[in-house]
Design a protein around this motif. Structure first.
Motif, PDB file in Angstrom:
ATOM      1  N   GLY A  76     -37.847 -27.413  -6.815  1.00  0.00           N
ATOM      2  CA  GLY A  76     -38.756 -28.126  -7.716  1.00  0.00           C
ATOM      3  C   GLY A  76     -38.066 -28.769  -8.901  1.00  0.00           C
ATOM      4  N   LYS A  77     -36.747 -28.592  -8.992  1.00  0.00           N
ATOM      5  CA  LYS A  77     -35.997 -29.186 -10.108  1.00  0.00           C
ATOM      6  C   LYS A  77     -35.179 -30.369  -9.598  1.00  0.00           C
ATOM      7  N   ASN A  78     -34.841 -31.291 -10.508  1.00  0.00           N
ATOM      8  CA  ASN A  78     -34.156 -32.529 -10.112  1.00  0.00           C
ATOM      9  C   ASN A  78     -32.648 -32.482 -10.334  1.00  0.00           C
ATOM     10  N   ASP A  79     -32.156 -31.420 -10.934  1.00  0.00           N
ATOM     11  CA  ASP A  79     -30.714 -31.356 -11.231  1.00  0.00           C
ATOM     12  C   ASP A  79     -29.923 -30.786 -10.061  1.00  0.00           C
ATOM     13  N   VAL A  80     -28.607 -30.962 -10.176  1.00  0.00           N
ATOM     14  CA  VAL A  80     -27.663 -30.321  -9.257  1.00  0.00           C
ATOM     15  C   VAL A  80     -27.013 -29.190 -10.052  1.00  0.00           C
ATOM     16  N   PHE A  81     -27.058 -27.999  -9.486  1.00  0.00           N
ATOM     17  CA  PHE A  81     -26.606 -26.802 -10.203  1.00  0.00           C
ATOM     18  C   PHE A  81     -25.241 -26.365  -9.661  1.00  0.00           C
ATOM     19  N   GLY A 103     -31.827 -34.506  -3.622  1.00  0.00           N
ATOM     20  CA  GLY A 103     -31.265 -34.824  -2.313  1.00  0.00           C
ATOM     21  C   GLY A 103     -31.985 -35.946  -1.604  1.00  0.00           C
ATOM     22  N   ALA A 104     -33.161 -36.337  -2.107  1.00  0.00           N
ATOM     23  CA  ALA A 104     -33.898 -37.398  -1.410  1.00  0.00           C
ATOM     24  C   ALA A 104     -34.782 -38.170  -2.388  1.00  0.00           C
ATOM     25  N   ALA A 105     -35.945 -37.618  -2.729  1.00  0.00           N
ATOM     26  CA  ALA A 105     -36.958 -38.361  -3.493  1.00  0.00           C
ATOM     27  C   ALA A 105     -36.471 -38.782  -4.875  1.00  0.00           C
ATOM     28  N   THR A 106     -35.931 -37.852  -5.630  1.00  0.00           N
ATOM     29  CA  THR A 106     -35.544 -38.169  -7.015  1.00  0.00           C
ATOM     30  C   THR A 106     -34.424 -39.193  -7.056  1.00  0.00           C
ATOM     31  N   ASN A 107     -33.425 -39.027  -6.184  1.00  0.00           N
ATOM     32  CA  ASN A 107     -32.338 -40.018  -6.158  1.00  0.00           C
ATOM     33  C   ASN A 107     -32.882 -41.403  -5.820  1.00  0.00           C
ATOM     34  N   THR A 108     -33.828 -41.447  -4.878  1.00  0.00           N
ATOM     35  CA  THR A 108     -34.433 -42.720  -4.487  1.00  0.00           C
ATOM     36  C   THR A 108     -35.156 -43.368  -5.667  1.00  0.00           C
ATOM     37  N   ILE A 109     -35.951 -42.585  -6.364  1.00  0.00           N
ATOM     38  CA  ILE A 109     -36.708 -43.128  -7.509  1.00  0.00           C
ATOM     39  C   ILE A 109     -35.758 -43.516  -8.642  1.00  0.00           C
ATOM     40  N   GLN A 110     -34.677 -42.769  -8.813  1.00  0.00           N
ATOM     41  CA  GLN A 110     -33.700 -43.127  -9.837  1.00  0.00           C
ATOM     42  C   GLN A 110     -33.033 -44.474  -9.514  1.00  0.00           C
ATOM     43  N   ILE A 111     -32.817 -44.731  -8.235  1.00  0.00           N
ATOM     44  CA  ILE A 111     -32.277 -46.049  -7.847  1.00  0.00           C
ATOM     45  C   ILE A 111     -33.288 -47.132  -8.214  1.00  0.00           C
ATOM     46  N   THR A 150      -6.141 -26.565  -6.688  1.00  0.00           N
ATOM     47  CA  THR A 150      -7.330 -26.457  -5.828  1.00  0.00           C
ATOM     48  C   THR A 150      -8.397 -25.584  -6.462  1.00  0.00           C
ATOM     49  N   LEU A 151      -9.641 -26.006  -6.329  1.00  0.00           N
ATOM     50  CA  LEU A 151     -10.782 -25.401  -7.035  1.00  0.00           C
ATOM     51  C   LEU A 151     -11.867 -25.010  -6.039  1.00  0.00           C
ATOM     52  N   ASN A 152     -12.519 -23.883  -6.317  1.00  0.00           N
ATOM     53  CA  ASN A 152     -13.715 -23.501  -5.551  1.00  0.00           C
ATOM     54  C   ASN A 152     -14.928 -23.624  -6.447  1.00  0.00           C
ATOM     55  N   MET A 153     -16.069 -24.034  -5.875  1.00  0.00           N
ATOM     56  CA  MET A 153     -17.319 -24.025  -6.626  1.00  0.00           C
ATOM     57  C   MET A 153     -18.492 -23.918  -5.661  1.00  0.00           C
ATOM     58  N   TRP A 154     -19.635 -23.588  -6.213  1.00  0.00           N
ATOM     59  CA  TRP A 154     -20.881 -23.381  -5.466  1.00  0.00           C
ATOM     60  C   TRP A 154     -21.888 -24.366  -6.021  1.00  0.00           C
ATOM     61  N   ILE A 155     -22.471 -25.193  -5.159  1.00  0.00           N
ATOM     62  CA  ILE A 155     -23.339 -26.292  -5.596  1.00  0.00           C
ATOM     63  C   ILE A 155     -24.693 -26.153  -4.914  1.00  0.00           C
ATOM     64  N   VAL A 156     -25.748 -26.170  -5.712  1.00  0.00           N
ATOM     65  CA  VAL A 156     -27.111 -25.982  -5.183  1.00  0.00           C
ATOM     66  C   VAL A 156     -28.033 -27.058  -5.739  1.00  0.00           C
ATOM     67  N   ALA A 157     -28.915 -27.578  -4.879  1.00  0.00           N
ATOM     68  CA  ALA A 157     -29.915 -28.546  -5.340  1.00  0.00           C
ATOM     69  C   ALA A 157     -31.111 -28.525  -4.404  1.00  0.00           C
ATOM     70  N   ASP A 158     -32.256 -28.928  -4.954  1.00  0.00           N
ATOM     71  CA  ASP A 158     -33.470 -29.092  -4.138  1.00  0.00           C
ATOM     72  C   ASP A 158     -33.260 -30.340  -3.280  1.00  0.00           C
ATOM     73  N   ASN A 159     -33.119 -30.152  -1.988  1.00  0.00           N
ATOM     74  CA  ASN A 159     -32.765 -31.257  -1.088  1.00  0.00           C
ATOM     75  C   ASN A 159     -33.866 -32.301  -0.970  1.00  0.00           C
ATOM     76  N   LEU A 160     -35.127 -31.895  -1.282  1.00  0.00           N
ATOM     77  CA  LEU A 160     -36.216 -32.871  -1.234  1.00  0.00           C
ATOM     78  C   LEU A 160     -36.283 -33.703  -2.512  1.00  0.00           C
ATOM     79  N   ARG A 161     -35.688 -33.173  -3.582  1.00  0.00           N
ATOM     80  CA  ARG A 161     -35.721 -33.896  -4.864  1.00  0.00           C
ATOM     81  C   ARG A 161     -34.418 -34.677  -5.050  1.00  0.00           C
TER      82      ARG A 161
END
Ligand code: 2RA
Length: 329
Positions: free
Chosen positions: A280-285, A311-319, A298-309
């Motif tokens: 339900g959030k629009n950020d990438v964590f 990852g799809a809808a929010t990025n589209t609307i931001q464009i 070399t770096l390790n990290m863990w990346i989480v995001a709402d794929n519907l926001r």
């Protein structure tokens, strides 16, 4: 703005409507569009009911912008028709992403590539968006040589049928299967179809789209995409090798200062991103940021995001927002 939402009754379409309302997008006319079987259905947007129309009707209504989430075949056939009518299309399918004449855009990274001539714009794959948003500023600073990514992808990326399969499996009911195997108490290393090289399309999207968005085909990427019984979003374990060395605290600072990225990284308080809380959030964590002690730079990290926001809808609307702000529509 007259905006058509193509696929308005689907999972991403419904989130696009939510995001348009949340962001007070300047909608003067909303045109919900879906397949013929949904024509006439009513959807509600900001307290007003709108009747769903078919694709040709929507083309004839000459929207300023059409945001698509209706599958690749529909996009291949209809995006050009909308564009020919003067509508600017932003498409969520994979249909146009690797077309050399089409732009593949994450606004925080490369919106500046867009021009008035771009009438069909591709929204990247969800798992690509969340990864490149975090990696782009690090690429600019340290130059990425190679990325190894493993994804743990929400069933919402597959759609309603997969969500229903998990609910049925929870309830011990045998119903329609979105996957060949049960998803409850399971992890399926198979997202989308397999290519001849033994990788899935989902894995190759991470390879090809990352290179296109970052504008650097020398970046080597290898991926394993896994479906897990999670709803809130996609998670990714990312290992990235740079040309130049880095300081982990500086990496955290760069990410902290990156639009759209939230750093959640404190081992004393067990603070790290999780899809349950990203939903339900629009950020990438981003969290679990740490040096890979097995090889230099070399770096390790863990990346989480709402794929519907994001990852799809929010990025589209931001464009779409960028197109307006830049005077391109
Ligand atoms: C998936 N990224 O998660 C793909 C399509 N949304 O299945």
């Amino acid at each position: 703005m007259r905006i058509a939402v193509v696929g308005a009754t689907g999972m991403v379409g419904e989130v696009m409507l939510k995001v348009l309302a949340e962001r007070n997008f300047p909608v003067t006319e909303l045109i919900p569009v879906a397949s013929e079987r949904s024509v006439g259905k009513e959807i509600e947007y900001k307290g007003t009911k709108y009747k769903v129309v078919g694709l040709q009707t929507a083309v004839d209504m000459k929207a300023d912008i059409a945001v698509f989430s209706a599958g690749g075949d529909t996009s291949l056939e209809w995006a050009p028709k909308f564009a020919a009518a003067g509508t600017t299309v932003i498409d969520n399918s994979s249909a146009w992403r690797m077309d050399p004449t089409k732009k593949l855009v994450v606004p925080e990274i490369n919106a500046s590539v867009l021009t008035k001539e771009d009438k069909i714009i591709a929204n990247p794959n969800c798992s690509t968006i969340q990864m490149v948003l975090a990696l782009a500023p690090l690429h600019r600073k340290y130059n990425i040589k190679r990325i190894i990514v493993s994804t743990y992808q929400s069933i919402t990326g597959t759609g309603v049928k997969a969500v229903k399969q998990l609910e049925n499996e929870y309830a011990g009911i045998q119903g329609d299967m979105a996957y060949k195997y049960p998803i409850h108490r399971n992890a399926i290393p198979h997202c989308d179809s397999f290519e001849d090289n033994g990788y899935t399309k989902e894995e190759m999207k991470l390879v090809r789209e990352t290179q296109k968005i970052l504008g650097d085909n020398t970046i080597r990427v290898t991926a394993t995409a896994v479906r897990v019984p999670v709803v809130g979003g996609h998670s990714e374990a990312v290992n990235v090798e740079f040309t130049n060395d880095f300081d982990v605290s500086e990496v955290r600072e760069i990410l902290h200062n990156t639009d759209g990225v939230v750093v959640q990284d404190n081992l004393d308080t067990f603070t790290y991103p999780m899809p349950l809380y990203a939903e339900g959030k629009n950020d990438v964590f981003v969290g679990r940021i740490r040096r890979d002690e097995s090889q230099p730079n070399t770096l390790n990290m863990w990346i989480v995001a709402d794929n519907l926001r994001k990852g799809a809808a929010t990025n589209t609307i931001q464009i779409a927002e960028y197109l307006i702000q830049a005077g391109l529509v």
